[in-house]
Design an enzyme around this catalytic site. Structure first.
Site, PDB file in Angstrom:
ATOM      1  N   GLY A  34       0.805  -1.211   0.000  1.00  0.00           N
ATOM      2  CA  GLY A  34       0.000   0.000   0.000  1.00  0.00           C
ATOM      3  C   GLY A  34       0.838   1.261   0.000  1.00  0.00           C
ATOM      4  N   ILE A  35       1.880   1.301   0.838  1.00  0.00           N
ATOM      5  CA  ILE A  35       2.733   2.491   0.907  1.00  0.00           C
ATOM      6  C   ILE A  35       3.519   2.644  -0.381  1.00  0.00           C
ATOM      7  CG2 ILE A  35       4.680   3.560   2.097  1.00  0.00           C
ATOM      8  CD1 ILE A  35       3.711   2.142   4.666  1.00  0.00           C
ATOM      9  N   ASP A  44      13.907   8.319   7.407  1.00  0.00           N
ATOM     10  CA  ASP A  44      12.893   8.655   8.414  1.00  0.00           C
ATOM     11  C   ASP A  44      12.926   7.701   9.599  1.00  0.00           C
ATOM     12  OD1 ASP A  44      10.644  10.180   9.363  1.00  0.00           O
ATOM     13  OD2 ASP A  44       9.321   8.557   8.743  1.00  0.00           O
ATOM     14  N   THR A 101      11.687   4.609   4.599  1.00  0.00           N
ATOM     15  CA  THR A 101      10.581   4.940   5.497  1.00  0.00           C
ATOM     16  C   THR A 101      10.015   3.672   6.119  1.00  0.00           C
ATOM     17  OG1 THR A 101       8.987   4.843   3.663  1.00  0.00           O
ATOM     18  CG2 THR A 101       9.918   7.004   4.187  1.00  0.00           C
ATOM     19  N   ALA A 102      10.752   2.571   6.010  1.00  0.00           N
ATOM     20  CA  ALA A 102      10.277   1.277   6.505  1.00  0.00           C
ATOM     21  C   ALA A 102      10.644   1.114   7.982  1.00  0.00           C
ATOM     22  CB  ALA A 102      10.862   0.154   5.655  1.00  0.00           C
ATOM     23  N   ARG A 103      11.797   0.526   8.240  1.00  0.00           N
ATOM     24  CA  ARG A 103      12.345   0.390   9.581  1.00  0.00           C
ATOM     25  C   ARG A 103      13.852   0.535   9.487  1.00  0.00           C
ATOM     26  NH1 ARG A 103       7.979   1.224  11.300  1.00  0.00           N
ATOM     27  NH2 ARG A 103       6.768   0.036  12.832  1.00  0.00           N
ATOM     28  N   HIS A 105      11.211  10.022  12.274  1.00  0.00           N
ATOM     29  CA  HIS A 105      10.111   9.059  12.133  1.00  0.00           C
ATOM     30  C   HIS A 105       8.781   9.805  12.037  1.00  0.00           C
ATOM     31  CE1 HIS A 105       9.066   4.587  12.935  1.00  0.00           C
ATOM     32  NE2 HIS A 105       8.175   5.134  12.133  1.00  0.00           N
ATOM     33  N   GLU A 132      15.982   4.081  17.600  1.00  0.00           N
ATOM     34  CA  GLU A 132      15.214   5.304  17.853  1.00  0.00           C
ATOM     35  C   GLU A 132      14.935   5.482  19.343  1.00  0.00           C
ATOM     36  OE1 GLU A 132      11.705   5.200  15.423  1.00  0.00           O
ATOM     37  OE2 GLU A 132      12.836   4.950  13.571  1.00  0.00           O
TER      38      GLU A 132
END
Length: 336
Positions: free
Chosen positions: A170-171, A275, A249-251, A298, A280
């Site tokens: 979807g992303i 991101d 932008t995943a992990r 993030h 984190e």
């Protein structure tokens, strides 16, 4: 007849913020809602056991901010859940903070919020891609320091460049639609082609290696699990075009961070847009010192609109589950 109990495992101030009315009207109509008040993991365990106040909970609304109070939903925690628990409904598309195998072993079904995050995360990915290609961060540093264009070199245009998406879910699909507007050509790699074919122009490549050789911008849009952790490293960077760009932008843990830094320092990568990070909220000082990359904290779903969509989707999963209709968005590992 008493209603089934549902626990909101989140900070009361930050867990459900935008959907309090829906919490009361939707979830409150079918369940007795309990708020998390445990101040430590050990206290939480005590309150789950015996005659504790969470001992009869059927469903759990889980938010990442619960980590500060009770820790990860790892095997230890899941094994402490009372037998009454049948559902863990997670607020987030990524659910690597939950041990799904341990939940499955206990007969506990897990849901997440995939579609709700697609647009917002893709917008972040598109911003990072354009900023990295055009070197907008370096330019912003200049103007903020009164240097105007001093030392800036001409960047690249996104037009006619190849965007390679690893993980066209979807992303990834939402990202493709955004960057096609910049006249980028889209290729993608999944384990198998999307069926039915996407409703936008794109080309499937049968191997990740081939994608890396062709792409000017590589976007990572895949989940973090045992197979993907650290899977993008030196071998993958070596296959990429000289002067290409990575967007993540995943992990953070999907990428070998030292290999990323080496690729940026050597010039193999011209830039990157990041991101997410392995530890984190800590960010590697080497990345912070680089002015040729764009870093965000993030920010994927940091909008009130998307957070409300996510909250409502979790509530809808809980309502459906405790009403005997099953989860709406069960995680893929548990689907038959």
């Amino acid at each position: 007849m008493s209603k089934p109990q549902v626990l909101i495992a989140a900070n009361p101030k930050t867990g459900i913020v935008w959907s309090k009315d829906e919490q009361a009207s939707k979830l409150g109509a079918v369940a007795e809602v309990l708020e998390l008040t445990s101040s430590s993991r050990s206290e939480f365990f005590d309150e789950l056991a015996g005659s504790g106040k969470y001992a009869n909970v059927v469903g759990i609304y889980r938010h990442n901010d619960s980590v500060s109070a009770v820790g990860l939903f790892d095997k230890e925690l899941i094994d402490k859940l009372p037998k009454s628990v049948k559902y863990i409904c997670h607020n987030g598309a990524g659910y690597d903070q939950i041990d799904v195998a341990a939940a499955s072993a206990r007969g506990i079904e897990v849901s997440h919020t995939p579609q709700a995050v697609d647009a917002a995360t893709a917008t972040v990915g598109a911003f990072l891609a354009i900023s990295a290609v055009r070197q907008f961060y370096r330019a912003e540093v200049n103007v903020r320091n009164g240097k105007w264009k001093a030392g800036l070199k001409p960047a690249r245009d996104p037009e006619e460049k190849v965007l390679g998406i690893i993980g066209m879910g979807g992303i990834g699909s939402a990202l493709a639609r955004r960057l096609i507007a910049f006249d980028m050509k889209v290729i993608y790699y999944n384990r198998k082609p999307i069926s039915p074919e996407p409703d936008f122009p794109c080309t499937y490549v049968s191997s990740q290696d081939e994608l890396l050789k062709q792409a000017d911008v590589v976007s990572l849009n895949l989940p973090l699990n045992d197979k993907t952790k650290g899977s993008f490293g030196k071998k993958q960077f070596d296959l990429m075009k000289d002067g290409s760009v990575l967007v993540n932008t995943a992990r953070g843990a999907v990428v070998d961070e030292e290999a990323l830094i080496e690729a940026l320092e050597s010039g193999k990568l011209a830039s990157a847009g990041i991101d997410v990070y392995p530890d984190e909220p800590n960010v590697n000082p080497k990345l912070i010192a680089m002015d040729n990359i764009t870093l965000l904290p993030h920010m994927g779903t940091e909008t009130r609109d998307t957070q409300k969509k996510m909250e409502i989707l979790v509530l809808d999963n809980l309502v459906s589950a405790v009403s005997g209709k099953g989860l709406l968005n069960q995680v893929p590992e548990q689907k038959k």
